[in-house]
Design a protein around this motif. Structure first.
Motif, PDB file in Angstrom:
ATOM      1  N   ALA A 126       3.049  -6.417  -0.752  1.00 16.84           N
ATOM      2  CA  ALA A 126       3.806  -5.844   0.496  1.00 16.84           C
ATOM      3  C   ALA A 126       5.293  -6.298   0.246  1.00 16.84           C
ATOM      4  O   ALA A 126       5.385  -7.384   0.221  1.00 16.84           O
ATOM      5  CB  ALA A 126       3.262  -5.767   1.561  1.00 16.84           C
ATOM      6  N   ASP A 132      -2.811  -6.981  -4.242  1.00 16.12           N
ATOM      7  CA  ASP A 132      -2.152  -5.959  -3.543  1.00 16.12           C
ATOM      8  C   ASP A 132      -0.693  -6.852  -3.140  1.00 16.12           C
ATOM      9  O   ASP A 132      -0.764  -8.042  -3.391  1.00 16.12           O
ATOM     10  CB  ASP A 132      -2.659  -5.356  -2.217  1.00 16.12           C
ATOM     11  CG  ASP A 132      -2.035  -4.356  -1.622  1.00 16.12           C
ATOM     12  OD1 ASP A 132      -1.263  -3.723  -2.445  1.00 16.12           O
ATOM     13  OD2 ASP A 132      -2.340  -4.055  -0.589  1.00 16.12           O
ATOM     14  N   VAL A 185      -2.937   0.977   4.632  1.00 18.35           N
ATOM     15  CA  VAL A 185      -1.636   1.557   5.157  1.00 18.35           C
ATOM     16  C   VAL A 185      -1.467   1.192   6.609  1.00 18.35           C
ATOM     17  O   VAL A 185      -2.309   1.638   7.249  1.00 18.35           O
ATOM     18  CB  VAL A 185      -1.276   2.689   4.558  1.00 18.35           C
ATOM     19  CG1 VAL A 185      -1.758   3.974   5.301  1.00 18.35           C
ATOM     20  CG2 VAL A 185       0.307   2.771   4.831  1.00 18.35           C
ATOM     21  N   SER A 193      -0.232  -4.717   4.048  1.00 16.83           N
ATOM     22  CA  SER A 193       0.693  -3.853   4.406  1.00 16.83           C
ATOM     23  C   SER A 193       1.747  -4.338   5.505  1.00 16.83           C
ATOM     24  O   SER A 193       1.255  -5.243   6.313  1.00 16.83           O
ATOM     25  CB  SER A 193      -0.110  -2.526   5.314  1.00 16.83           C
ATOM     26  OG  SER A 193       0.921  -1.759   5.255  1.00 16.83           O
ATOM     27  N   THR A 211       2.554   5.710  -3.291  1.00 16.16           N
ATOM     28  CA  THR A 211       3.280   5.367  -2.092  1.00 16.16           C
ATOM     29  C   THR A 211       4.134   6.947  -1.703  1.00 16.16           C
ATOM     30  O   THR A 211       4.462   7.394  -2.469  1.00 16.16           O
ATOM     31  CB  THR A 211       3.997   4.127  -2.588  1.00 16.16           C
ATOM     32  OG1 THR A 211       4.631   3.550  -1.229  1.00 16.16           O
ATOM     33  CG2 THR A 211       5.336   4.562  -3.322  1.00 16.16           C
ATOM     34  N   ARG A 258       5.593   0.210  -4.491  1.00 13.09           N
ATOM     35  CA  ARG A 258       6.307   0.335  -2.879  1.00 13.09           C
ATOM     36  C   ARG A 258       7.476   0.621  -3.189  1.00 13.09           C
ATOM     37  O   ARG A 258       8.279   0.225  -4.254  1.00 13.09           O
ATOM     38  CB  ARG A 258       6.310  -1.141  -2.170  1.00 13.09           C
ATOM     39  CG  ARG A 258       4.717  -1.727  -2.077  1.00 13.09           C
ATOM     40  CD  ARG A 258       3.975  -1.105  -1.077  1.00 13.09           C
ATOM     41  NE  ARG A 258       2.595  -1.722  -0.994  1.00 13.09           N
ATOM     42  CZ  ARG A 258       1.610  -1.409  -1.661  1.00 13.09           C
ATOM     43  NH1 ARG A 258       1.473  -0.341  -2.210  1.00 13.09           N
ATOM     44  NH2 ARG A 258       0.239  -1.943  -1.333  1.00 13.09           N
TER      45      ARG A 258
END
Length: 310
Positions: free
Chosen positions: A199, A197, A279, A239, A114, A164
Motif C-alpha cells: 500500500a 501485498d 480495499v 490498504s 486498481t 496501486r
C-alpha cells in the motif's frame, strides 16, 4: 531507482389445421425433420456467437450472473460507489444489492486491479480464451468502467500481481520486484522482495508498506529499500485509504487498524478465514473471501456479507 526497459504497445411445431384432410405420413416426417434442422441451426448459431466473442459455452456473458471466486484485487469506483473485483474469471461488479455481474464481455484473468477514478481502472494479468494478446498483458487501462481495455506498456513482459495508482504514479509488483512509473509507459525498478501485498501512503509518494513473511516492511524512499517494522502484526493484505489510516488483514482473517501510518496497530474484528483481497474506503472496509465479499462500515469491528454465493 534505475530505469528498466520499457515496451509500449498498442485487447412443438404448429399443429396442422383439422379443417382439411390429414397429410400423408411422408409429409409429417418431412415436417419433423425440418423442425429438427431448424433447432440445430439455432443452437449452432449460438455456439458460433459465443466462440467468436472469446467465450466457451457456459461462461458468463456481460451483465450475466457470475461466481465470485479467485479474487486478486478490489476497488471502489467513486463514480457509482460500487465495489469491483478483478478475478481469474473477469472483472466483477458487486453491487450493494443484487447479484454480482460480469463487466463487459472479456473473460480474462485480472491478476492486478486498481481503481484510479470514476470509470478509470488499471489492471494486468493474462488473456482469456480466444483473446488475441500476449501471455502477460503488462499494464492495461480502461476509461469506460471496464467495458474495454487498452494496452499501455510491458505487454508480453510483465504480469503485475498488485497495482496501486497514487500521486500521479503507478506502482506495480511483478516477478518479485516493485516497479514505479510516472507516465504508465516508462518504468523504474525498485527493491526485490517477496511480498503478498503493498500500500502507498495517502500523503507521501515515497512511503510504502509491504506485507512479507518476515513481517510488515516499510519503505521511505519510494520502494528502493524496505525495513521490517518492529512490533507490527503479521499481515497478508494491506490498504491505505487516507491520511494516516491503514487497514490490514492477517492470514487467519483478523483485522488490524493503524491510525499513525503503520507505526502502531490495534486489533479490530475478523472475517473468519483467509482473505483473498482487501480495499478500504475510509471506515468502509471490503474483504473478498472465496465465494463471498464481506463489508464493514465501522472501521473493521464488525462485518456482514455484501454477497455470499457459497
Amino acid at each position: 531507482m534505475s530505469p528498466n526497459r520499457t515496451s509500449s504497445t498498442r485487447a412443438r411445431a404448429a399443429r396442422p389445421s383439422t379443417g382439411g384432410d390429414r397429410p400423408p405420413s411422408g409429409g409429417r416426417r418431412l415436417t419433423v425433420i425440418a423442425v429438427v434442422l431448424a433447432v440445430v441451426a439455432v443452437f449452432a448459431a449460438i455456439v458460433v456467437a459465443l466462440v467468436s466473442n472469446g467465450r466457451e459455452l457456459g461462461e458468463p456473458a456481460g451483465g450475466g450472473p457470475v461466481e465470485l471466486s479467485h479474487v486478486h484485487g478490489l476497488g471502489v469506483d467513486p463514480g457509482d460507489g460500487e465495489v469491483y473485483a478483478g478475478t481469474h474469471y473477469g472483472l466483477i461488479r458487486v453491487p450493494a444489492e443484487g447479484e454480482p455481474t460480469l463487466v463487459g464481455d472479456t473473460v480474462q484473468d485480472f491478476m492486478g486491479f486498481t481503481v484510479v477514478g470514476p470509470g478509470h481502472y488499471l489492471a494486468s494479468g493474462h488473456p482469456g480464451e480466444g483473446q488475441d494478446a500476449p501471455g502477460n498483458l503488462g499494464l492495461i487501462e480502461s476509461t469506460d468502467g471496464g467495458q474495454t481495455w487498452q494496452s499501455l506498456s510491458l505487454a508480453g513482459e510483465a504480469d503485475f500481481h498488485a497495482l496501486r495508482a497514487r500521486h500521479g504514479q503507478v506502482y506495480g509488483y511483478h516477478g518479485g520486484t516493485l516497479m514505479v512509473s510516472d507516465d504508465k509507459k516508462t518504468w523504474q525498478t525498485g527493491a526485490q522482495l517477496p511480498l503478498a501485498d503493498f500500500a502507498v501512503s495517502a500523503t507521501d509518494p515515497d512511503v510504502i508498506l509491504a506485507t512479507t513473511e518476515q513481517g510488515l516492511a516499510r519503505s521511505t524512499d519510494g520502494g528502493t529499500t524496505f525495513d521490517v517494522t518492529p512490533g507490527a502484526p503479521l499481515l497478508q493484505l494491506v490498504s491505505w485509504p487516507d491520511g494516516e489510516l491503514v487497514v490490514g488483514v492477517a492470514p487467519d482473517g483478523t483485522v488490524h487498524v493503524s491510525e499513525d501510518g503503520g507505526a502502531s496497530w490495534t486489533e479490530r474484528g475478523s472475517v473468519g478465514e483467509q482473505p483473498q483481497a482487501l480495499v478500504a474506503d475510509g471506515d468502509d472496509i471490503y474483504v473478498a473471501l472465496d465465494g463471498a465479499l464481506l463489508a464493514s462500515n465501522d472501521g473493521g469491528t464488525t462485518f456482514k456479507a455484501r454477497y455470499d454465493g457459497r
